[in-house]
Design an enzyme around this catalytic site. Structure first.
Site, PDB file in Angstrom:
ATOM      1  CE  LYS A  28      -0.671   0.148   5.002  1.00 48.95           C
ATOM      2  NZ  LYS A  28       0.191   1.310   5.212  1.00 48.95           N
ATOM      3  CB  THR A  29       4.000   2.251   1.765  1.00 43.85           C
ATOM      4  OG1 THR A  29       3.457   1.930   3.045  1.00 43.85           O
ATOM      5  CG2 THR A  29       4.839   3.522   1.880  1.00 43.85           C
ATOM      6  CG  ASP A 210      -0.741   4.728   5.092  1.00 43.78           C
ATOM      7  OD1 ASP A 210      -1.422   3.776   4.666  1.00 43.78           O
ATOM      8  OD2 ASP A 210       0.422   4.593   5.525  1.00 43.78           O
ATOM      9  CD  GLU A 211      -1.852   1.634   8.293  1.00 43.62           C
ATOM     10  OE1 GLU A 211      -2.923   0.994   8.276  1.00 43.62           O
ATOM     11  OE2 GLU A 211      -0.741   1.084   8.235  1.00 43.62           O
ATOM     12  CD  GLN A 241      -3.086  -4.780   8.633  1.00 37.98           C
ATOM     13  OE1 GLN A 241      -2.079  -4.495   9.281  1.00 37.98           O
ATOM     14  NE2 GLN A 241      -3.092  -4.823   7.318  1.00 37.98           N
ATOM     15  NE  ARG A 589       1.840  -7.123  11.379  1.00 37.48           N
ATOM     16  CZ  ARG A 589       1.551  -6.415  10.300  1.00 37.48           C
ATOM     17  NH1 ARG A 589       2.399  -5.528   9.851  1.00 37.48           N
ATOM     18  NH2 ARG A 589       0.428  -6.592   9.642  1.00 37.48           N
TER      19      ARG A 589
END
Length: 702
Positions: A28-29, A210-211, A241, A589
């Protein structure tokens, strides 16, 4: 990694509201940074019209570094890129006069706010059975949800509303905001001053976030107002998330994006580049148990890898020893493998103590993240209070702290506070010779100290943050003989880096002490994972802190009912879903290996408890797991192995695991009506009341 077809499609859609559902490890980044570069280089959009918001300075820095490789430095500096709080704090400083604040306002942290509340509770007689911390938590809730005065009274109480009102006034008198005020007053600014809103609507014509699943109500309202004119709002997030409800994050913002923006286009990034196929599929399996979610199917081209290991420990000592032995064995077998590629995650910081002990026994280097707050160290707080008074002489909390340190006399401090009812305490101290109630010795001490502060105030207007900070540190070392220069090396290093970074910018925003203090209090996550070349040590942290990170090997510990999921979440389906999302975050993770542990007995919160495995372990399909020892059989295999037997209601007991043909597997948490009704907490549907005469429960035979 080149862009895949889905990523390319997202980057080329520029106008209108867009929601990107980005699964864990889906790049996504990369999409956000490439999209910004595409907007500037290919479309020709003025970079000064772009606003990009993140939730941590680490994410902002990473984004900036990636973009810098694709556009010029001049173009990069024109973009407004930072965290929500840092970005809107800068706006507030520019526009603070509209709200009656001076631009040098202080930002109170949790401890400051609690101190103010303690004083209020002493000063007024209110009937409220809450601690200062609980009151601040509720004040935060009111601010994050933009409650009006009438709504505060309706939802809380008259007593709470009175405390809230006095707290707000005292912050204003001290020219201080708390962390939540940054968003609250930004909303006030846009709501009450349409000219200011119009100004920033014209400035920020393209907004990227973002997020997005971590946004709260106040943040969502700011974005809706800012984007209402141009409609160009691009948000990226993953509802799976969303783990910060306790901080006010509202998962409805991402779930209802298409409602808030009726013309929204919705895209999905479902290819995972981080983890092995077994980990990706197991993560899909876990999150599928949540009802409140956006449907997606994460997949990967990565190798299958090792299946997930489960270790059932007899005790927390056994669990910790197993982890230490496993790490020791991995490093011994592969000398080139690094400790920093390993993480040990837990639900609560209290779990780390025993793990530390066994890591030390094996001489395994480790670092604990988030266990000791940087801001709580007494010498650091002392220094920061001097910084704050130098910047903002109205800051009552800082002045009182410094005064207490100098004169160490509660009665004198009380007299100062009494005299300052109509004046600022700083002004009272400056004119201390006018008051005969103080002794000559007290006057001399206060005059000497505050004369130095006045000198620093003058110097701070011409010296950069690092230079003035060193002067203040040396002064404090003279004042407090039990402090050592090494106590301040860490913060001085951060001030130095901040000052140098500001000097590199062609349009330096602020390399002053005031600029650093704003940066420090707004960003808060000071240098945890900021150094990419961090030491070669095993990382220990809570699952919440692990979000956004990745490791080759991840241990997820303490997977027991009442711990993970937490005791406070057991009775609420929506809280269980957040706990499940938290477990999903922990599992995703892991790049190569995921190891889950739980204990039969654990010493926690001052007592030894008997535990049953977390429902999250039980929800994992058997094809994704391997039992490391023979102490337990996975519940998904129990029916096939005929370990469940029909029994009558007479042997149903609290704590046993049962199966219901409609509701699935659950745990009996209570018996009522002379054992005729069982309250069962089912993994899929939560708590149900089961009338045992009419419903046959199948019991797990141990």
């Amino acid at each position: 990694m080149s862009l895949n077809r889905d990523q390319e499609n997202i980057i080329k859609n520029i106008n209108g509201p867009i929601l990107v559902i980005a699964g864990a490890g889906s790049g996504k980044t990369r999409v956000i940074t490439y999209r910004i570069a595409h907007m500037i280089k290919e479309i020709g959009i003025d970079p000064s019209k772009i606003l990009a918001l993140t939730f941590t300075k680490k994410a902002a820095r990473e984004m900036k570094e990636r973009i810098s490789k694709m556009i010029s430095i001049d173009e990069l500096e024109k973009i407004t890129l930072g965290t929500f709080h840092s970005t809107f704090s800068r706006i507030l400083r520019k526009e603070s006069h509209w709200l009656g604040y001076n631009p040098n306002y202080t930002i109170y942290d949790q401890q400051d706010s609690e101190n103010v509340i303690k004083k209020i509770l002493k000063d007024i007689n209110v009937d409220i059975n809450k601690t200062p911390r609980e009151i601040i938590r509720e004040i935060s809730e009111c601010k994050n949800n933009l409650y009006s005065k009438s709504l505060i009274k309706k939802k809380k109480s008259d007593s709470f509303a009175k405390i809230y009102e006095i707290y707000t006034k005292r912050c204003f008198q001290s020219n201080a905001l708390d962390f939540d005020d940054i968003l609250l007053y930004t909303n006030h600014l846009f709501l009450n001053f349409p000219n200011i809103l119009k100004k920033y609507q014209e400035k920020f014509q393209y907004i990227l976030i973002d997020e997005y699943q971590d946004t709260n109500f106040a943040q969502n309202v700011i974005i809706k107002n800012l984007s209402s004119k141009n409609k160009n709002v691009f948000v990226v997030g993953d509802d799976a998330q969303s783990i910060y409800a306790f901080r006010g994050a509202n998962i409805k913002n991402i779930l209802n994006f298409h409602v808030d923006y009726s013309e929204a286009k919705i895209f999905r990034l479902e290819q995972n580049y981080r983890s092995t196929n077994h980990i990706v599929q197991a993560s899909n399996n876990i999150i599928s148990f949540n009802k409140n979610q956006i449907t997606k199917k994460i997949w990967t081209k990565n190798e299958n890898g090792e299946i997930i290991k489960i270790y059932s420990a007899l005790s927390d000592k056994d669990e910790a020893e197993y982890i230490a032995n496993y790490i020791f064995s991995v490093i011994k077998k592969n000398k080139s493998f690094q400790y920093k590629n390993i993480a040990i995650l837990y639900r609560t910081n209290k779990q780390s103590y025993i793990i530390e002990y066994y890591l030390k026994k094996k001489n395994i280097p480790y670092k604990i993240y988030g266990s000791i707050s940087f801001f709580k160290r007494k010498e650091i707080r002392h220094l920061l209070y001097y910084f704050r008074v130098i910047i903002n002489p109205n800051d009552e909390e800082s002045i009182l702290y410094i005064t207490n340190k100098i004169i160490k006399n509660k009665n004198t401090v009380k007299q100062l506070i009494k005299l300052s009812n109509k004046k600022n305490i700083y002004d009272v101290i400056k004119k201390i010779d006018n008051y005969e109630i103080f002794t000559k010795k007290t006057k001399e001490k206060l005059k000497k100290n505050f004369l130095e502060i006045e000198k620093f105030r003058i110097k701070s207007k011409i010296l950069d943050a690092y230079t003035i900070a060193k002067h203040i540190v040396y002064f404090l070392l003279e004042l407090e003989k039990n402090y050592h220069y090494t106590d301040f090396q860490y913060i001085l290093r951060n001030i130095f880096y901040y000052t140098e970074e500001q000097k590199k910018l062609k349009k330096s925003e602020d390399n002053s002490l005031s600029g650093f203090v704003q940066y420090l209090y707004v960003e808060k996550d000071i240098d945890e994972f900021n150094n990419e070349n961090y030491e070669d040590k095993v990382s220990l942290m809570t699952v919440h802190l692990s979000k956004g990170l990745e490791f080759s090997i991840v241990f997820i510990t303490g997977l027991e009912e009442n711990l993970f999921p937490s005791r406070s979440s057991i009775s609420y389906q929506y809280k269980i879903e957040e706990e499940r999302r938290l477990f999903y975050v922990a599992l995703t993770r892991a790049q190569k290996i995921a190891i889950l542990t739980y204990t039969k007995y654990r010493f926690l919160w001052g007592k030894k408890t008997k535990n049953i495995p977390s429902r999250f372990i039980n929800e994992l399909h058997k094809k994704f797991i391997h039992i490391e020892n023979e102490k337990v059989k996975h519940i998904s295999t129990l029916l096939e192995n005929k370990k469940f037997l029909p029994e009558n209601s007479g042997v149903i007991k609290k704590g046993i695991i049962v199966f219901h043909k409609n509701f699935g597997i659950g745990t009996v948490i209570k018996l009522e009506n002379f054992n005729k009704i069982a309250i069962v907490n089912f993994m899929k549907v939560g708590k149900k009341r089961i009338l045992l005469q009419l419903n046959k429960l199948i019991i797990y035979r141990k």
